[in-house]
Design a protein around this motif. Structure first.
Motif, PDB file in Angstrom:
ATOM      1  N   SER A   4       0.829  -1.208   0.000  1.00  0.00           N
ATOM      2  CA  SER A   4       0.000   0.000   0.000  1.00  0.00           C
ATOM      3  C   SER A   4       0.862   1.256   0.000  1.00  0.00           C
ATOM      4  O   SER A   4       0.606   2.206  -0.748  1.00  0.00           O
ATOM      5  CB  SER A   4      -0.918  -0.023   1.223  1.00  0.00           C
ATOM      6  N   SER A   7       2.690   1.611  -3.399  1.00  0.00           N
ATOM      7  CA  SER A   7       1.786   2.028  -4.487  1.00  0.00           C
ATOM      8  C   SER A   7       1.382   3.490  -4.331  1.00  0.00           C
ATOM      9  O   SER A   7       1.172   4.205  -5.318  1.00  0.00           O
ATOM     10  CB  SER A   7       0.550   1.122  -4.500  1.00  0.00           C
ATOM     11  N   ALA A   8       1.266   3.946  -3.103  1.00  0.00           N
ATOM     12  CA  ALA A   8       0.962   5.374  -2.891  1.00  0.00           C
ATOM     13  C   ALA A   8       2.124   6.262  -3.325  1.00  0.00           C
ATOM     14  O   ALA A   8       1.928   7.358  -3.865  1.00  0.00           O
ATOM     15  CB  ALA A   8       0.618   5.602  -1.427  1.00  0.00           C
ATOM     16  N   PHE A  11       2.626   7.032  -7.419  1.00  0.00           N
ATOM     17  CA  PHE A  11       1.955   8.047  -8.254  1.00  0.00           C
ATOM     18  C   PHE A  11       2.510   9.447  -8.003  1.00  0.00           C
ATOM     19  O   PHE A  11       2.124  10.411  -8.673  1.00  0.00           O
ATOM     20  CB  PHE A  11       0.442   8.032  -8.015  1.00  0.00           C
ATOM     21  N   THR A  85      -7.785  14.598 -10.398  1.00  0.00           N
ATOM     22  CA  THR A  85      -8.463  15.018  -9.160  1.00  0.00           C
ATOM     23  C   THR A  85      -7.878  16.332  -8.723  1.00  0.00           C
ATOM     24  O   THR A  85      -6.941  16.857  -9.342  1.00  0.00           O
ATOM     25  CB  THR A  85      -8.272  13.970  -8.060  1.00  0.00           C
ATOM     26  N   THR A  88      -4.373  15.359  -7.488  1.00  0.00           N
ATOM     27  CA  THR A  88      -3.474  14.545  -8.312  1.00  0.00           C
ATOM     28  C   THR A  88      -3.590  14.962  -9.758  1.00  0.00           C
ATOM     29  O   THR A  88      -4.576  15.562 -10.171  1.00  0.00           O
ATOM     30  CB  THR A  88      -3.832  13.055  -8.195  1.00  0.00           C
ATOM     31  N   ALA A  92      -2.180   9.296 -12.164  1.00  0.00           N
ATOM     32  CA  ALA A  92      -1.972   8.910 -10.771  1.00  0.00           C
ATOM     33  C   ALA A  92      -3.138   8.122 -10.182  1.00  0.00           C
ATOM     34  O   ALA A  92      -2.990   7.434  -9.181  1.00  0.00           O
ATOM     35  CB  ALA A  92      -1.716  10.141  -9.913  1.00  0.00           C
ATOM     36  N   THR A  93      -4.315   8.222 -10.814  1.00  0.00           N
ATOM     37  CA  THR A  93      -5.495   7.562 -10.241  1.00  0.00           C
ATOM     38  C   THR A  93      -5.356   6.044 -10.145  1.00  0.00           C
ATOM     39  O   THR A  93      -5.730   5.443  -9.125  1.00  0.00           O
ATOM     40  CB  THR A  93      -6.751   7.950 -11.062  1.00  0.00           C
ATOM     41  N   LEU A  96      -3.423   5.295  -7.132  1.00  0.00           N
ATOM     42  CA  LEU A  96      -4.164   5.640  -5.922  1.00  0.00           C
ATOM     43  C   LEU A  96      -5.217   4.585  -5.601  1.00  0.00           C
ATOM     44  O   LEU A  96      -5.420   4.210  -4.442  1.00  0.00           O
ATOM     45  CB  LEU A  96      -4.815   7.011  -6.101  1.00  0.00           C
ATOM     46  N   SER A  99      -3.400   1.551  -4.229  1.00  0.00           N
ATOM     47  CA  SER A  99      -2.961   1.825  -2.865  1.00  0.00           C
ATOM     48  C   SER A  99      -4.113   1.737  -1.889  1.00  0.00           C
ATOM     49  O   SER A  99      -3.981   1.190  -0.787  1.00  0.00           O
ATOM     50  CB  SER A  99      -2.296   3.187  -2.803  1.00  0.00           C
ATOM     51  N   SER A 100      -5.275   2.240  -2.284  1.00  0.00           N
ATOM     52  CA  SER A 100      -6.445   2.176  -1.391  1.00  0.00           C
ATOM     53  C   SER A 100      -6.874   0.740  -1.142  1.00  0.00           C
ATOM     54  O   SER A 100      -7.220   0.360  -0.008  1.00  0.00           O
ATOM     55  CB  SER A 100      -7.603   2.982  -2.005  1.00  0.00           C
ATOM     56  N   CYS A 103      -4.371  -0.845   1.208  1.00  0.00           N
ATOM     57  CA  CYS A 103      -4.534  -0.260   2.545  1.00  0.00           C
ATOM     58  C   CYS A 103      -5.754  -0.832   3.240  1.00  0.00           C
ATOM     59  O   CYS A 103      -5.735  -1.127   4.435  1.00  0.00           O
ATOM     60  CB  CYS A 103      -4.625   1.263   2.422  1.00  0.00           C
TER      61      CYS A 103
END
Length: 1821
Positions: A4, A7-8, A11, A85, A88, A92-93, A96, A99-100, A103
């Motif tokens: 997690s 991966s965060a 991006f 976003t 970001t 990058a999405t 993200l 990563s979510s 997590c």
């Protein structure tokens, strides 16, 4: 969570510069690497955890999931690649989202592991417990747990051992691994093994635990010191918040004890719950969740501790003061109790508390840990809020499972069923960790215990430090497989510590600590090492640690937490061995000054075994029994590691034997590891199927691996293995079964044993000493056997087998083989010159012509030591047995030994002897249960018990020999006696027959046992009646035309003499039988009773007047009988094709029929209602027609037999179903036509078409065959049988029309004759030369004796006294060559020549006496012969033992009155005489003169004919013609009367004899009477009397008080027994001829020799063996005018006689056993000489050992013991060596040297020793 985070980061794009792009690329690559690592981890986990058969599917599924993930990732990346976003940028999405997701998953896992649940346990603990408990069933309670240890580094794995991840072991219920199989180390094939089912039981370590008590009941504690309240460590809590103290404890009365309590009835409310301490992941001690409550309210408020330390090294419990203060008041058990800790003694107050743990509850002793020790920065910090001690664990009924670190309920008792689901562990190669507590900093006040650091400083400075070989750090241990380690000898545990205080009753074991560099040299043995699960590492006393030499340092300055705080120690790597297991452990030293008396901090435990060592050794701690158990788990890989990584299949066993072990074993599937091994797999599969046997590979411990093919076509496995369930493979693999192979620990594999060498010895030197063997005295357990041609002798001794050639001159050594792993006990020769040798529980076959190595070996032939074997020449069958009470038969199959048959429980105790007769296939066995049994061995190998001796040999049988030609057996026992047994074989003896009674078949036969009436009928229609009496038939009635057709059925009512008959035309006739008148009167007749068909069967009951018949119309009819005829009352149609046989149970109203289709039907008969109906049918009762049918009214059993050659028993149960009771297993040659059964004896008799009669005995649910020897006759098959159990008479009618009678004689073993006392102590060995009727025996007394059987008596023909002073173990006899060989515990083989008995007059042994010699007395030590005679003179003679010459030493001639009686006491030279004048004179012999002392005039009225001197009581008994009995005692110079018979015997007394021990006196009176008297106080009391004991006056008498036997002589010799009365046993009439009286007799009890003299001057010698007298020799005209007196010197072989011819003669007694020579290895011979020198020095110092007067004295005169001669031939008797008590108790002991260190040192001052050394071993030595 790492994925997690990465991966965060992936991006993030810091900026567009080159540096920012590099950072971004680095983050992305890191994320991808983490994902790849996770994939590899999942794949590796699948490889270890998933079964091999499922791994392919799981990898395919993972690939599918990976593909789905790729698709989803591509969609997300494509769909959201342009998404932006507020925080970001584009691209990058996707990162993200990933990563979510990571997590979210990570948070969920953290929540599962950390979030608390209702019961107080954490989910992490639950998952961890499940992970550590593979295979645990839901019903098995896991009461405590610990974290799983990490796997070891690859470099630490033993060679050849595949590493297995503990994670894989924890996550799957079974293990997989590679097992390499081989057959005798050939055809090695690797197989992938998977555990299917595990049920291997735990095995207790023998002789390891020192048990000081039972259960949890406490023994006395160590000595406690009373301390003031202020000085006790627990007294600080007595005020304030401390617990209150009640008046007295509720259950406990002392410290160091605990009491089990009933389980709690409800859940107690927790006033406080302690979360427990936070530990590192590798902190692997044992913890448990428990609750503490007050005794006043056990179910009230309680303290719950989540992680209480389980500490078996602490006797009582501990609890934190702050927790204890929350409980109600507690009773105090004792104040100021001194407890020993790792740093010294500490004083505490002890309270009573109730401990509850998962439904288990007990009352235990509790001490308090002060609260300040839990504060930060405390001087003596503590982290364990609670501690469970040894006593509490025992009272809770729990055990500590060290390998899995948990508490488990106590296992069932040995032999009980094991709990399901108990996992099987792989022990080899796993690193067991129990780390010490982690502390970041050491408090400033913590002491540094460092003497050992200084001790090893010389090794750490100046040279490279020694590095550990196995351990990476402290708190861990490594199990090892090491060979060549010294055996740990068991030592006796002590009950006190070095300071004299009692040992605390916790758990101890024997163990040995060794250096890791030189383990083969042994090390420090610790008799009592404390088992402490609360300690991570081991501890050892400093002096013991120094003995091991330089040791590797594991860590220096390690902080350990103790009861008194934290301390610093250095730890070293050592090896520790417990039983057969070895482990590398970390050890700290205990300072030596703590073991000194008066030290401030005393220590009593010289060694402590910590949890890491206990885990590596695979032990469980049983606190209740205070011992440890080793886990018999999956040990295949562990055992293979010690044998070149191969599980070697050394032999085979039948599938039936393996089937019995399935329920208690672990089952493996063995699949070829690759396609390359498929051919070898097929070969193994085909080989085991062809042999119908499973291969056996021995493992360590008591386990074995049984390898067999799979498939339900193997019947033995179908009902056992495949009954477990469908999960057992049916094809495609081999099945492995790990199960107990033997009860004892397995011996080393045969491949590991040293190979013996066969060497030809040089010819020995001429002489008696032959160089023999280099064997140790401590291993001398020998057996001897002849070769078949008597030219060689084979000896099994120590760990070897040896061959010798024997001729008339010497014994020559031929060859030696010394390669056996255990001591050999038996060697027997069989066919082709093969020798069968037992070594421990193994059997080895040696070729005597080339004994370089065994041809065949069966390592675990029995479950325990083999003590008896028999190798049959003709059949080649080997019989063996021993401690396991099982008798087995073996065959040599090429290069293998195959099991031919076995009988598991042949005796109730050790089987010690086996003898087999091939022609009759009869096996005789004997055991320590005292029984002799006879067996018949079938051609299939089945054992059939024929007979068991009715009498048991007291104290058990030690040896047995047989003469099978005469069915005679001789047994010896632990009581020292020999007994004769006679075997009577079972047989059917034809006693009479009537031939051609009927023309055609004799179909019917009725027999009335009471009157002896026999009635027969047959195909000729005739009825004939016979009287059978005294085994003979007598024809009384003959009705030739009773029927017009053949008679098929006949029934007789003996009470009314009514006879019913039925024929083929359907007629039933009723007759009145008048045997006296010889008439058969027809009373009534019914024609066409079954509609014109034949009446085939009838059954009649006279009591209910009911007749049941069956016919060819397939109907069953019931008739009511009355004097005028028969009345039909009911009928029923029989389905199934007709009825073949019929039986009737009239009392129950039930009829039974045998149907044509092989079924059995039961019919209900109700006469009043006229009902006959079928109520049940047993279909297919037999496979074919039932031809024989028999019902027994007493037992309600129905017997059936038919064409399928089987006999079955049936019974109608309560639900009216026909159920089978038992079925015969014997295979008959033909179908059965007739049956007979007697319920009282259980004997079943069957006959068939071949006229062979078979017998069984019904016992419970089995029919046991009774083999019978039947005399051959020319009769044909038998159609009908009748059996009278009372007279054992069998009657039969046959197809030849004859009627025959047999006498049934069951096999029996009966004792014949009386026991013969042979040896003092046990009789160790026997040998019977059947051809020459010579028997030799040896015993604990060291004697070798020869015997000759004459009828039912054994006569001793020779004795070699103390031939082997240290004990003798084997004997052989060759009667043809008059040779006897013996082997002793002292390593010596001796040869004796057996001479014929004879009596030779000594050349210079005849001397004039001056008058007839009336009395003689002889004494050995002074070599003194005393004589007296008619002239009144008394003479003393000096004797020469070699020549028998007499020299007059002294005489007294002043007394002119005839001296009739004389007694002499050699100790003080006192002599008593009496004569015709009735006076008694006392004299003293002083050198060469005889002087008077005193006299008593008129001591009796008339002459005094006899006296007896009781030397033990110093009493002189006299008797005379006045009929008075008086006792006298010499006090000073006066003779005083001390006892007198109150009423005199009117006829007077002729001769008396007495026994000192019983104070009994036997007297012969002048009226021919014989009486027994008891001396009581000052009088004599009459016990028994026989009025006319002889025809004339009794002249002589001898009394053996030990055996209560009396010998009397007149014209005959009679033997009497005192047993409640005087009973005559034997009457030998006129032994010296008609009208010749017997004038003197002498009896020698030790040899059983009786000497007698006659009035014609003849001498005869008999051997007495109750109740027989066997004549050994006779000499005519030894004296010219008769012999009056006789005396014997057995030590010198001399006999002295005095006669009416006024001559005194001496004779040499020839015969017995004479030494020819001995064979011995030089060093052993030297030990024997040293021992003899030590004894002679003891004699020189005046230290005379106790002698056995019963075996070395004459009847009346006990002699003084003699010093041994300096050159002691066998005839010269050395002082006896008393047998060791342990030898007498076990029957398996071994003699020793018998020399102390003082005796040995004393010898070196003796010049004889120097001469001996120079002579035997050379000047240089």
């Amino acid at each position: 969570m790492i994925a997690s985070a990465t991966s965060a980061l992936a991006f993030l794009q810091p900026d567009a510069s080159l540096y920012g792009q590099l950072v971004h690329i680095s983050n992305v690559l890191t994320f991808l690497a983490v994902c790849g690592t996770m994939k590899v981890c999942y794949q590796h986990l699948t490889t270890l955890a998933a079964p091999a058969s499922q791994q392919g599917r799981i990898f395919s599924l993972l690939n599918v999931l990976g593909s789905v993930g790729n698709i989803a990732g591509n969609l997300v990346a494509t769909r959201f690649s342009e998404h932006e976003t507020s925080f970001t940028s584009k691209g990058a999405t996707p990162f993200l989202v990933t990563s979510s997701l990571f997590c979210t998953v990570g948070c969920a896992i953290v929540g599962v592991l950390c979030a608390p649940i209702e019961d107080g346990f954490s989910k992490k603990a639950i998952l961890q417990t499940l992970a550590e408990s593979p295979g645990t069933a839901p019903g098995m309670a896991v009461l405590g747990s610990g974290p799983l240890p990490p796997p070891p580094p690859a470099s630490m794995m033993p060679p050849g051992q595949a590493m297995m991840s503990p994670l894989a072991q924890a996550s799957t219920p079974a293990w997989t691994g590679v097992i390499t199989l081989a057959r005798n180390m050939a055809k090695k094939t690797p197989f992938r093994a998977a555990l299917i089912q595990g049920k291997v039981a735990d095995v207790e370590i023998e002789a390891m635990g020192s048990v000081f008590g039972t259960g949890a009941a406490a023994a006395e504690s160590t000595e406690s010191a009373e301390m003031p309240p202020s000085s006790a460590a627990g007294s600080a809590i007595s005020g304030g918040g401390a617990p209150g103290i009640s008046d007295a404890p509720r259950w406990l009365r002392r410290v160091r004890c605990a009491v089990p309590l009933p389980a709690p009835t409800k859940q107690a409310a927790a006033v406080h719950s302690s979360p427990g301490r936070v530990l590192r992941p590798n902190s692997g001690l044992v913890f448990a969740r428990c609750a503490f409550s007050a005794p006043s309210a056990p179910d009230g408020p309680c303290i719950v501790v989540e992680r209480a330390l389980v500490d078996t090294g602490s006797s009582d419990c501990e609890l934190r003061e702050g927790l204890l203060s929350r409980l109600p008041e507690l009773p105090i058990v004792e104040r100021g109790v001194m407890y020993e800790t790792s740093t010294g003694g500490e004083a505490y107050d002890a309270y009573e508390v109730v401990v509850t743990l998962d439904g288990h509850r007990c009352a235990a002793v509790l001490t308090v840990v002060p609260e300040e020790r839990f504060q930060a920065g405390a001087e003596e910090p503590c982290s364990d809020e609670a501690l469970l001690g040894h006593m509490a664990i025992a009272a809770l009924g729990l055990m500590v499972d060290c390998p899995t670190r948990r508490l488990v309920p106590k296992a069932p008792e040995p032999g009980g069923e094991r709990r399901e689901g108990t996992p099987t562990y792989l022990e080899m190669g796993q690193l067991h960790v129990a780390s010490s507590r982690p502390w970041a900093a050491l408090p400033p006040s913590a002491p540094f215990v460092g003497p050992l650091s200084q001790m090893w400083s010389s090794y750490r400075h100046g040279q490279a430090a020694l590095q550990p070989r196995w351990l990476p750090g402290t708190g861990c241990a490594m199990p090892l497989m090491l060979e060549g380690l010294p055996k740990i000898a068991d030592a006796q545990p002590c009950d006190v510590d070095p300071h004299g205080s009692p040992i605390i009753p916790v758990t101890y074991v024997h163990c040995m600590f060794m250096s890791p560099f030189t383990p083969e040299k042994g090390g420090s043995f610790v008799n009592m090492a404390l088992v402490d699960t609360g300690s991570s590492d081991c501890e050892l006393r400093e002096s013991y640690l120094k003995k091991l030499g330089p040791l590797p340092t594991v860590a220096a300055g390690v902080v350990y937490e103790t009861v008194a705080g934290r301390h610093v120690f250095d730890s070293y790597e050592v090896l520790v061995a417990v039983g057969d297991r070895v482990s590398a452990v970390a050890v700290t030293g205990i300072p030596e000054e703590r073991f000194q008396p008066g030290t401030e901090d005393p220590a009593s435990d010289e060694a402590v075994l910590g949890l890491a060592a206990l885990s590596a050794l695979g032990l469980l701690v049983d606190c209740g029994q205070r011992h440890v158990q080793k886990k018999a788990c999956a040990v295949v890989l562990r055992s293979a590691a010690a044998n070149s990584s191969v599980a070697d299949i050394t032999h085979r066993v039948p599938f039936d034997e393996v089937a019995k072990k399935v329920a208690s074993g672990s089952i493996l599937s063995l699949v070829p590891n690759s396609i390359m091994e498929q051919a070898s797999f097929e070969e193994y599969n085909k080989y085991f199927r062809a042999k119908s046997r499973a291969g056996v590979a021995r493992l360590d411990g008591s386990l074995a691996l049984y390898v067999m093919p799979c498939g339900e076509d193997i019947l033995a496995l179908k009902d056992s293995l495949y009954a477990l369930g469908p999960h057992i493979p049916r094809a495609g693999c081999l099945i492995g079964l790990i199960a107990p192979g033997t009860a004892a620990v397995n011996a080393a594999p045969a491949t590991a044993a040293p190979v013996g060498t066969a060497t030809a010895s040089k010819p020995p030197k001429q002489g008696s000493i032959i160089r023999l063997l280099d064997v140790s005295l401590s291993t001398c357990m020998s057996r001897l056997c002849w070769s078949r041609d008597d030219s060689k002798v084979y000896l099994a001794i120590g760990k070897g087998c040896y061959g010798f050639s024997v001729d008339t001159a010497l014994v020559s050594h031929l060859w030696s083989y010394e390669g056996f792993a255990e001591d050999t006990r038996v060697v027997v020769e069989g066919s082709h010159g093969f020798l069968a040798v037992s070594s421990g529980r193994s059997i080895h076959i040696l070729d005597a012509n080339s004994p370089a190595k065994p041809r065949v070996s069966w390592p675990d032939a029995h479950q325990d030591t083999i003590y008896s074997m028999h190798f049959n020449y003709e059949t080649g069958i080997i019989f063996s047995s021993g401690k396991d009470c099982c008798v087995k038969a073996w065959e040599i199959d090429g290069e293998e030994l195959s099991l031919y048959g076995s009988c598991p429980e042949a005796h109730r105790d050790f089987v010690v002897a086996l003898q087999f007769h091939s022609s009759s296939r009869l096996l005789i066995s004997a055991g320590l249960d005292g029984l002799v049994r006879a067996w018949r061995i079938a051609s299939t190998g089945a054992f059939a018990l024929l007979a068991t001796s009715a009498d048991a040999h007291p104290d058990g049988i030690t040896a047995l020999c047989t003469n099978m030609a005469q069915n005679v057996m001789v047994s010896s026992g632990r009581d020292g006696n020999l007994r004769l047994w006679s075997y009577r074989p079972g047989r059917l003896r034809l006693i009479d027959s009537q031939v051609d009674v009927h023309a055609g078949w004799a179909r019917c036969l009725e027999f009335d046992e009471a009157s002896g009436l026999v009635v027969s009928a047959g195909d000729d229609g005739a009825i004939k009646a016979f009287g059978f009496k005294d085994g003979k038939f007598n024809c009384r009635i003959s009705a030739a035309n009773a029927h017009d057709a053949g008679i098929l059925a006949l029934q007789l009512c003996a009470k009314t003499m009514c006879l019913l008959s039925a024929d083929e035309n359907g007629a039933i006739k009723m007759w009145e039988l008048s045997a006296g008148a010889g008439e058969l009167v027809l009373k009534a007749s019914i024609e066409k009773a079954h509609d014109g068909g034949a009446v085939s069967h009838m059954q009649f009951c006279s009591q209910r007047k009911l007749l049941l018949s069956a016919g060819s119309d397939n109907c069953l009819r019931a008739w009511l009988w009355h004097p005028d005829g028969l009345q039909a009352v009911a009928s029923a149609a029989a389905e199934g094709g007709g009825i073949l046989a019929l039986q009737l149970d009239a009392s129950a109203g039930i009829g039974y029929s045998a149907d044509v289709d092989g079924g059995i039907s039961a019919w209900k008969i109700e006469i009043g209602a006229g009902i006959l109906k079928r109520i049940t049918k047993k279909a297919n009762a037999h496979s074919g027609r039932i031809l024989a049918f028999n019902f027994d009214a007493a037992s309600k059993l129905l017997l059936t037999a038919g064409v399928d050659k089987a006999v079955c028993m049936w019974q109608l149960d309560a639900s009216e179903r026909i159920v089978m009771v038992c079925r015969s297993s014997q295979v008959l040659q033909t179908g059965v036509l007739a049956l007979a059964y007697d319920a009282v004896t259980g004997i079943v008799i069957a006959a068939g078409m071949s006229s062979e009669i078979n017998a069984w005995r019904h016992s419970g649910d089995s029919l046991k065959p009774l083999p019978l020897d039947r005399e051959p006759d020319q009769g044909e098959g038998l159609l009908v049988l009748r059996f009278d159990a009372a007279s054992k008479v069998v009657l039969g009618g046959g197809m030849d029309g004859s009627v025959r009678a047999w006498q049934l004689e069951l096999a029996a073993l009966e004792r014949v004759g009386q026991p013969v006392g042979a040896h003092q102590g046990w009789v160790r060995a026997l040998h019977y030369d059947v051809d020459n009727e010579v028997l030799v025996s040896c015993g604990d007394d060291g004697h070798v004796k020869a015997w000759r059987r004459q009828g039912v008596a054994l006569a001793e023909t020779g004795t070699a006294l103390r031939a082997h002073p240290d004990g003798v173990r084997g004997v052989l006899a060759n009667g043809r060559r008059q040779l006897v060989l013996s082997c002793g515990d002292n390593g010596m083989v001796k040869a004796f020549e057996q001479g014929e008995w004879g009596l030779e007059a000594c050349p210079d042994g005849s001397h004039e006496h001056g008058s007839p010699v009336f009395n003689l007395q002889y004494f050995v030590k002074p070599r003194l012969l005393m004589s007296c005679g008619m002239d009144g003179g008394i003479r003393a003679w000096q004797t020469d033992p070699a020549t028998g010459r007499l020299r007059l030493l002294a005489q007294e001639t002043d007394n002119k009155q005839p001296t009739l009686a004389m007694k002499f006491e050699p100790k003080n030279g006192t002599l008593f005489t009496s004569g015709l004048d009735g006076s008694i004179h006392a004299w003293r012999l002083d050198k060469d003169r005889i002087s008077p002392i005193t006299s008593v005039a008129e001591a009796h009225e008339g002459s005094i004919r006899t006296m007896y001197l009781d030397r033990r009581a110093n009493l002189l008994h006299t008797a005379g013609e006045d009929g008075a009995l008086r006792a006298w005692q010499l006090k000073g110079d006066d003779l005083h009367q001390v006892a007198e018979l109150q009423e005199a015997e009117p006829s007077g007394f002729q001769v008396i004899a007495a026994h000192s021990g019983t104070r009994r006196l036997v007297a012969a009176s002048a009226d021919r009477g014989l009486s027994v008297w008891q001396l009581q106080g000052n009088t004599y009391r009459l016990l028994f009397k026989v009025e006319d004991a002889h025809v004339n006056v009794i002249n002589c008498l001898q009394f053996d008080g030990e055996m209560d036997t009396v010998f009397t002589g007149c014209h005959s010799i009679r033997v009497w027994k005192i047993a409640g009365s005087l009973k005559q046993l034997l009457n030998l009439t006129e032994p010296f001829g008609k009208s010749t009286s017997i004038t003197a007799i002498r009896y020698r009890p030790s040899g059983g020799l009786l000497f007698g003299c006659g009035s014609t001057g003849s001498i005869s010698v008999w051997h007495y063996s109750e109740p027989e007298l066997v004549l050994l020799l006779s000499v005519q005209s030894a004296h010219s005018r008769g012999i009056v007196s006789i005396v014997l010197c057995p030590e010198h072989g001399l006999l002295f006689t005095g006669g009416n011819d006024k001559v005194l003669k001496s004779w040499h007694l020839r015969g017995g056993l004479k030494a020819k020579g001995h064979a011995m290895e030089p060093r052993l011979w030297l030990r024997g000489e040293l021992r003899d020198l030590a004894r002679r020095r003891a004699w020189d110092r005046g230290e005379h050992p106790q002698r056995n007067t019963a075996s070395e004295s004459t009847m009346e005169e006990p002699q003084e013991a003699q010093p041994p001669a300096k050159e002691a031939p066998v005839e010269e008797k050395a002082p006896p060596v008393v047998a060791k008590e342990e030898d007498k108790a076990t029957g398996d002991g071994e003699g020793g040297d018998g020399m102390s260190s003082k005796e040995l040192m004393d010898l070196f001052s003796n010049p004889d020793l120097i001469q001996l050394l120079q002579k035997e071993v050379g000047e240089e030595s």
